[in-house]
Design a protein around this motif. Structure first.
Motif, PDB file in Angstrom:
ATOM      1  N   ASP A  15       0.843  -1.189   0.000  1.00 57.25           N
ATOM      2  CA  ASP A  15       0.000   0.000   0.000  1.00 57.25           C
ATOM      3  C   ASP A  15       0.889   1.255   0.000  1.00 57.25           C
ATOM      4  OD1 ASP A  15      -1.949   1.874   0.231  1.00 57.25           O
ATOM      5  OD2 ASP A  15      -3.041   0.908   1.875  1.00 57.25           O
TER       6      ASP A  15
ATOM      7  N   PRO B 123       0.436   4.149  -1.520  1.00 58.69           N
ATOM      8  CA  PRO B 123      -0.260   5.412  -1.256  1.00 58.69           C
ATOM      9  C   PRO B 123      -0.368   5.715   0.246  1.00 58.69           C
ATOM     10  CG  PRO B 123      -1.413   4.189  -2.955  1.00 58.69           C
ATOM     11  CD  PRO B 123      -0.338   3.290  -2.457  1.00 58.69           C
ATOM     12  N   LYS B 124      -0.597   4.673   1.058  1.00 63.67           N
ATOM     13  CA  LYS B 124      -0.699   4.887   2.509  1.00 63.67           C
ATOM     14  C   LYS B 124       0.661   5.324   3.074  1.00 63.67           C
ATOM     15  CE  LYS B 124      -2.984   2.516   6.300  1.00 63.67           C
ATOM     16  NZ  LYS B 124      -3.447   1.173   6.615  1.00 63.67           N
TER      17      LYS B 124
ATOM     18  N   THR C  18       1.113   8.910   2.565  1.00 62.21           N
ATOM     19  CA  THR C  18       0.358   9.726   3.525  1.00 62.21           C
ATOM     20  C   THR C  18       1.139   9.829   4.835  1.00 62.21           C
ATOM     21  OG1 THR C  18      -1.675   8.966   2.528  1.00 62.21           O
ATOM     22  CG2 THR C  18      -1.887   9.955   4.696  1.00 62.21           C
TER      23      THR C  18
ATOM     24  N   ASN D  86     -11.304   5.522  -5.193  1.00 64.09           N
ATOM     25  CA  ASN D  86      -9.942   6.037  -5.273  1.00 64.09           C
ATOM     26  C   ASN D  86      -9.149   5.232  -6.309  1.00 64.09           C
ATOM     27  OD1 ASN D  86      -7.650   7.350  -4.361  1.00 64.09           O
ATOM     28  ND2 ASN D  86      -7.466   6.121  -2.495  1.00 64.09           N
TER      29      ASN D  86
ATOM     30  N   PRO E 156      -4.917   6.021  -6.955  1.00 64.33           N
ATOM     31  CA  PRO E 156      -4.595   6.832  -5.768  1.00 64.33           C
ATOM     32  C   PRO E 156      -3.380   7.737  -5.939  1.00 64.33           C
ATOM     33  CG  PRO E 156      -4.318   4.455  -5.335  1.00 64.33           C
ATOM     34  CD  PRO E 156      -4.899   4.582  -6.697  1.00 64.33           C
ATOM     35  N   SER E 157      -2.357   7.251  -6.637  1.00 65.13           N
ATOM     36  CA  SER E 157      -1.154   8.072  -6.784  1.00 65.13           C
ATOM     37  C   SER E 157      -1.053   8.665  -8.183  1.00 65.13           C
ATOM     38  CB  SER E 157       0.095   7.235  -6.487  1.00 65.13           C
ATOM     39  OG  SER E 157      -0.002   6.676  -5.201  1.00 65.13           O
TER      40      SER E 157
ATOM     41  N   THR F 157      -0.353  13.159  -5.894  1.00 63.70           N
ATOM     42  CA  THR F 157      -1.290  12.132  -5.411  1.00 63.70           C
ATOM     43  C   THR F 157      -2.739  12.621  -5.496  1.00 63.70           C
ATOM     44  OG1 THR F 157      -1.063  12.963  -3.165  1.00 63.70           O
ATOM     45  CG2 THR F 157       0.385  11.167  -3.786  1.00 63.70           C
TER      46      THR F 157
ATOM     47  N   ASP G 113      -5.333  10.621  -4.032  1.00 66.19           N
ATOM     48  CA  ASP G 113      -6.044  10.187  -2.818  1.00 66.19           C
ATOM     49  C   ASP G 113      -5.960  11.247  -1.721  1.00 66.19           C
ATOM     50  OD1 ASP G 113      -3.343   9.801  -2.387  1.00 66.19           O
ATOM     51  OD2 ASP G 113      -3.571   7.934  -1.272  1.00 66.19           O
TER      52      ASP G 113
ATOM     53  N   TYR H 119      -9.491  11.955  -0.136  1.00 66.44           N
ATOM     54  CA  TYR H 119      -9.658  11.530   1.260  1.00 66.44           C
ATOM     55  C   TYR H 119      -9.325  12.654   2.239  1.00 66.44           C
ATOM     56  CZ  TYR H 119     -11.099   6.748   0.507  1.00 66.44           C
ATOM     57  OH  TYR H 119     -11.853   5.638   0.192  1.00 66.44           O
TER      58      TYR H 119
ATOM     59  N   ILE I  45      -3.513  -2.627  -3.690  1.00 71.51           N
ATOM     60  CA  ILE I  45      -3.444  -1.194  -4.011  1.00 71.51           C
ATOM     61  C   ILE I  45      -2.044  -0.901  -4.517  1.00 71.51           C
ATOM     62  CG2 ILE I  45      -3.656   1.162  -3.139  1.00 71.51           C
ATOM     63  CD1 ILE I  45      -5.325   0.157  -0.890  1.00 71.51           C
TER      64      ILE I  45
ATOM     65  N   SER J  40      -6.569   0.839  -7.328  1.00 65.91           N
ATOM     66  CA  SER J  40      -7.203   0.139  -6.199  1.00 65.91           C
ATOM     67  C   SER J  40      -8.113  -0.905  -6.817  1.00 65.91           C
ATOM     68  CB  SER J  40      -8.065   1.083  -5.368  1.00 65.91           C
ATOM     69  OG  SER J  40      -7.295   2.141  -4.898  1.00 65.91           O
TER      70      SER J  40
END
Ligand code: HEM
Length: 493
Positions: free
Chosen positions: A52, A54-55, A58, A362, A365-366, A392, A394, A398, A476, A480
């Motif tokens: 993940d 993208p997470k 973040t 999403n 996401p990136s 990004t 997302d 979000y 992801i 996604s």
């Protein structure tokens, strides 16, 4: 003695290499946005969760702010996180960041077509394709009719399932596939056509594989991994089969081409090729045309198809939302008239649900990576030419302030207190600026019309208790990817 000498020489050599690598990194990072310390060769890969990414972005943004730098293999990457930074890069520095960051599995196409083209032909191919798509297929009315016609076929096909469980991947995917195939090749497939199913399988498999941890790793360390076996090779093979299909269609079209009366996008591209015949360095070669067609075919099918499939799963989890949609459809459209674009104005709830589906799932996401086309001053930093830039998406979709409880599916995110549709400038699933999605208008029309048509005629029935439906993506990465599932559609009388 000789062995000791060799060992010392080796150690000195390794130490020198390490020092050079550290020096290079410090020197080239002098004026870059901040970021975690990068190890030689590995860079920051240990700071990323390959399941993940993208997470991980973040989390890194919480530590280093909305603009930060990462090193992965030999790649220098600047990530933009949050509305202000992303918008600034995409809209205030349109040209400077309009390059396409290389995605090594697509290396072969890095100077062809549209989506992955980072070469000098991108601008012309994109501009020309947009203009023919506008004149040709994407003119509002023609597309509306096209989608309405396909909606009718889709409903008929769904009826044939007779309330039995089915996997919606290819049945639903066939509708967007046929819409874009008509625009590109003046062709529509039956829902059980073998070629169509094969092509959709290739699109679907590639989108999935592109989002797996191995391919994330490959795309950042391809210098070291390119000779290994693995699913990156499968993606390339699939892509070449899709391209071959587009090439065959182009060759077929060429044989019956009437320049004064182009039938579809393929013909328009071929007419341009004929006009350029005597140019020294033509842009619209057969190769470039086939990659452009393959790009539009893949991008135009898989995105919309995945959104619809994910959307139906979400609606099964929330039957009360589905119920409200039925009520709005019955009130505005009625049971028989085919949904049309103008209905959207009177259907704020459906409009909000479609937006919320896109926000919640999403899909990319990136974003698709960009690249700095020249050394660029950005917020006091210097981002060197060739740096990969990731605006990004997302981080907008979000955003906690703009969409309270972003992890929850809430159509209210796009409704005001009077139940009217509420626009949000944070809604950017198609990105923005010079590279903004070429098919945004088409995709939005398809999502609204196809979803409305499905719900006008059917109730969705889940095979499990709605409460137990897990909406988490199976993987992801680039995208996604929704979990696989089956559903029943029950005709509404
Ligand atoms: C739900 C549907 C869709 C979503 C969410 C979506 C999203 C995106 C995104 C995020 C990008 C990258 C933009 C950037 O680099 O800044 C993109 C690019 C692109 N999309 Fe879409 N897209 C969708 C449907 C379509 C359709 C229907 C078509 C075909 C007509 C299409 C054709 C393209 C092309 C050709 C590009 C490359 C543009 C360029 O590099 O200049 N997309 N899309």
């Amino acid at each position: 003695m000789a062995a000791l000498g060799i060992t010392i020489a080796l150690l000195v050599w390794v130490a020198t290499l390490l020092l050079i690598s550290i020096w290079k990194q410090i020197y080239s990072s002098w004026n870059l946005p901040p970021g975690p310390f990068a190890l030689p060769i590995l860079g920051n890969v240990l700071q990323l969760d390959l399941k993940d990414i993208p997470k991980s972005f973040t989390k890194l943004a919480q530590r280093f702010g909305p603009v930060f730098t990462l090193h992965l293999g030999s790649r220098r990457i600047v990530v933009l996180h949050g509305y202000k930074a992303v918008k600034e890069v995409l809209l205030n520095h349109k040209n400077e960041f309009s390059g396409r960051g290389e995605i090594p599995v697509f290396h072969e196409y890095k100077d062809k077509g549209i989506v992955f083209n980072n070469g000098p032909t991108w601008k012309d191919v994109r501009r020309f394709s947009l203009s023919i798509l506008r004149d040709y297929g994407m003119g509002k009315q023609r597309n509306e009719e096209r989608i309405q016609r396909e909606a009718h076929f889709l409903v008929e096909e769904l009826r044939k399932t007779q309330g039995q469980p089915f996997d919606p991947t290819f049945l639903i995917g066939c509708a967007p596939c046929n819409v874009i195939a008509d625009i590109l090749f003046h062709r529509r497939f039956d829902y059980n056509d073998k070629k169509c199913l094969r092509l959709m399988h290739l699109f679907n498999e590639n989108f999935y594989l592109l989002s797996t941890p191995w391919v994330q790793l490959y795309n950042n360390f391809s210098d070291y991994l390119r000779y290994l076996p693995g699913s990156h090779r499968k993606i390339m093979k699939n892509l070449s089969e899709i391209r071959q299909y587009a090439l065959e269609r182009a060759k077929e079209h060429l044989q019956s081409l009437d320049s004064s009366c182009p039938r579809d996008v393929t013909d328009c591209l071929l007419v341009e090729m004929e006009k350029e015949k005597h140019r020294q360095e033509p842009i619209f070669t057969m190769e470039n045309i086939s990659v452009t067609l393959a790009d539009l075919f893949f991008a135009g099918t898989e995105t919309t198809s995945t959104t619809l499939r994910y959307g139906l799963l979400i609606l099964m989890k929330y039957p009360e939302i589905e119920e409200k949609l039925h009520e709005e459809i019955d009130r505005v459209i009625g049971p028989t008239r085919i949904p049309s674009v103008k209905d959207r104005l009177e259907m704020p709830y459906m409009d909000a649900v479609v937006h919320e589906i896109q926000r919640f799932i999403n899909l990319l996401p990136s974003n698709v990576p960009h690249e700095a086309t020249k050394d660029t001053m950005f917020r006091g930093y210097v981002i060197p030419k060739g740096t990969i830039v990731i605006p990004t998406l997302d981080s907008l979709l979000y955003d906690k302030q703009e969409f309270p409880d972003p992890e929850k599916f809430k159509p209210q995110h796009f409704l005001n207190e009077n139940g009217k549709f509420k626009y949000s400038d944070y809604f950017k699933p198609f990105s923005a600026g010079k590279r903004v999605c070429v098919g945004e208008g088409l995709a939005r029309m398809e999502l609204f019309l196809l979803l409305s048509a499905i719900l006008q005629h059917f109730n969705l029935k889940s095979l499990t208790d709605p409460k137990d439906i897990d909406l988490s993506p199976v993987t992801i990465g680039f995208g996604s990817i929704p979990p696989p599932y089956k559903l029943c559609v029950i005709p509404r009388l």
